[in-house]
Design a protein around this motif. Structure first.
Motif, PDB file in Angstrom:
ATOM      1  N   ILE A  47     -15.534  -7.069 -33.185  1.00 27.79           N
ATOM      2  CA  ILE A  47     -15.744  -7.995 -34.310  1.00 27.79           C
ATOM      3  C   ILE A  47     -16.916  -7.538 -35.168  1.00 27.79           C
ATOM      4  CG2 ILE A  47     -16.443 -10.355 -34.890  1.00 27.79           C
ATOM      5  CD1 ILE A  47     -14.792 -11.212 -32.364  1.00 27.79           C
ATOM      6  N   SER A  48     -18.003  -7.085 -34.538  1.00 22.72           N
ATOM      7  CA  SER A  48     -19.167  -6.642 -35.319  1.00 22.72           C
ATOM      8  C   SER A  48     -18.832  -5.402 -36.150  1.00 22.72           C
ATOM      9  CB  SER A  48     -20.367  -6.376 -34.416  1.00 22.72           C
ATOM     10  OG  SER A  48     -20.186  -5.205 -33.658  1.00 22.72           O
ATOM     11  N   HIS A  49     -17.990  -4.526 -35.624  1.00 19.62           N
ATOM     12  CA  HIS A  49     -17.599  -3.340 -36.400  1.00 19.62           C
ATOM     13  C   HIS A  49     -16.645  -3.704 -37.531  1.00 19.62           C
ATOM     14  CE1 HIS A  49     -19.872  -0.500 -34.133  1.00 19.62           C
ATOM     15  NE2 HIS A  49     -19.252  -0.783 -33.002  1.00 19.62           N
ATOM     16  N   VAL A  50     -15.819  -4.726 -37.330  1.00 17.50           N
ATOM     17  CA  VAL A  50     -14.970  -5.216 -38.430  1.00 17.50           C
ATOM     18  C   VAL A  50     -15.865  -5.762 -39.551  1.00 17.50           C
ATOM     19  CG1 VAL A  50     -13.304  -6.991 -39.123  1.00 17.50           C
ATOM     20  CG2 VAL A  50     -12.917  -5.667 -37.041  1.00 17.50           C
ATOM     21  N   ALA A  51     -16.902  -6.514 -39.170  1.00 19.14           N
ATOM     22  CA  ALA A  51     -17.835  -7.039 -40.169  1.00 19.14           C
ATOM     23  C   ALA A  51     -18.538  -5.896 -40.903  1.00 19.14           C
ATOM     24  CB  ALA A  51     -18.858  -7.961 -39.504  1.00 19.14           C
ATOM     25  N   ALA A  52     -18.931  -4.856 -40.155  1.00 23.86           N
ATOM     26  CA  ALA A  52     -19.579  -3.700 -40.785  1.00 23.86           C
ATOM     27  C   ALA A  52     -18.617  -2.985 -41.722  1.00 23.86           C
ATOM     28  CB  ALA A  52     -20.092  -2.736 -39.715  1.00 23.86           C
ATOM     29  N   LEU A  58     -16.693  -3.684 -49.135  1.00 24.62           N
ATOM     30  CA  LEU A  58     -16.753  -4.668 -50.212  1.00 24.62           C
ATOM     31  C   LEU A  58     -18.113  -4.783 -50.899  1.00 24.62           C
ATOM     32  CD1 LEU A  58     -14.638  -7.461 -48.480  1.00 24.62           C
ATOM     33  CD2 LEU A  58     -13.874  -5.718 -50.122  1.00 24.62           C
ATOM     34  N   LEU A  59     -19.181  -4.502 -50.168  1.00 22.78           N
ATOM     35  CA  LEU A  59     -20.515  -4.674 -50.755  1.00 22.78           C
ATOM     36  C   LEU A  59     -21.224  -3.354 -51.042  1.00 22.78           C
ATOM     37  CD1 LEU A  59     -21.705  -7.724 -48.637  1.00 22.78           C
ATOM     38  CD2 LEU A  59     -20.787  -7.724 -50.944  1.00 22.78           C
ATOM     39  N   PHE A  65     -19.787   5.177 -44.641  1.00 23.30           N
ATOM     40  CA  PHE A  65     -20.045   3.989 -43.826  1.00 23.30           C
ATOM     41  C   PHE A  65     -18.726   3.336 -43.417  1.00 23.30           C
ATOM     42  CE2 PHE A  65     -21.248  -0.393 -42.963  1.00 23.30           C
ATOM     43  CZ  PHE A  65     -22.431  -0.252 -42.259  1.00 23.30           C
ATOM     44  N   VAL A  66     -17.808   3.244 -44.351  1.00 23.78           N
ATOM     45  CA  VAL A  66     -16.488   2.658 -44.071  1.00 23.78           C
ATOM     46  C   VAL A  66     -15.731   3.510 -43.056  1.00 23.78           C
ATOM     47  CG1 VAL A  66     -14.229   2.126 -45.085  1.00 23.78           C
ATOM     48  CG2 VAL A  66     -16.316   1.441 -46.266  1.00 23.78           C
ATOM     49  N   LEU A  67     -15.793   4.823 -43.207  1.00 24.90           N
ATOM     50  CA  LEU A  67     -15.108   5.724 -42.272  1.00 24.90           C
ATOM     51  C   LEU A  67     -15.669   5.580 -40.859  1.00 24.90           C
ATOM     52  CD1 LEU A  67     -13.063   7.997 -41.785  1.00 24.90           C
ATOM     53  CD2 LEU A  67     -14.880   9.605 -42.382  1.00 24.90           C
ATOM     54  N   ILE A  68     -16.979   5.582 -40.748  1.00 24.44           N
ATOM     55  CA  ILE A  68     -17.622   5.429 -39.445  1.00 24.44           C
ATOM     56  C   ILE A  68     -17.278   4.067 -38.839  1.00 24.44           C
ATOM     57  CG2 ILE A  68     -19.865   5.139 -38.307  1.00 24.44           C
ATOM     58  CD1 ILE A  68     -20.893   7.337 -40.235  1.00 24.44           C
TER      59      ILE A  68
END
Length: 125
Positions: A47-52, A58-59, A65-68
């Motif tokens: 869940i924390s990685h989904v939030a990241a 989006l922000l 960052f998205v790939l990682i």
């Protein structure tokens, strides 16, 4: 300094991909329903990685960052899902060719951690 921190983040998280492998192998080889693996912990990490991932997409609009984050979501979700599957698989009673009242053949199939007590099974009859 910011570039150094950025590279450090990239390198350590890229290396984390390889750190998932031993955990996946451990869950896969486990014969007790992967009881040593915390589903809560791995679910929270997923869940924390989904939030990241959402934060990065989006922000921050940062593709690295998205790939990682995507790789980390996939690694954590794989371990979480595999652990849940092993638990469900272990909870199911093994198929048996034994006649009622006979012991099931010993074929190495893992048995449930909490088998039904003989007194309980007699009361149910």
């Amino acid at each position: 300094m910011a570039a150094t921190i950025g590279w450090l983040y990239l390198i350590t998280n890229a290396a984390r991909v390889f750190a998932y492998a031993p955990q996946i192998v451990a869950v896969w080889r486990c014969h007790d329903g992967a009881l040593a693996i915390s589903l809560f912990t791995w679910s929270m990490w997923t869940i924390s990685h989904v939030a990241a991932l959402l934060y990065g997409a989006l922000l921050m609009h940062d593709m690295y960052f998205v790939l990682i984050s995507t790789v980390n979501v996939l690694g954590c979700a794989l371990i979480t899902g595999l652990t849940a599957w092993r638990r469900m698989e272990f909870a199911r009673p093994p198929c048996s060719s034994a006649e009622p009242g006979q012991a099931a053949p010993t074929d190495g199939t893992p048995q449930p951690a909490f088998p039904i007590d003989q007194r309980q099974s007699r009361m149910a009859e």
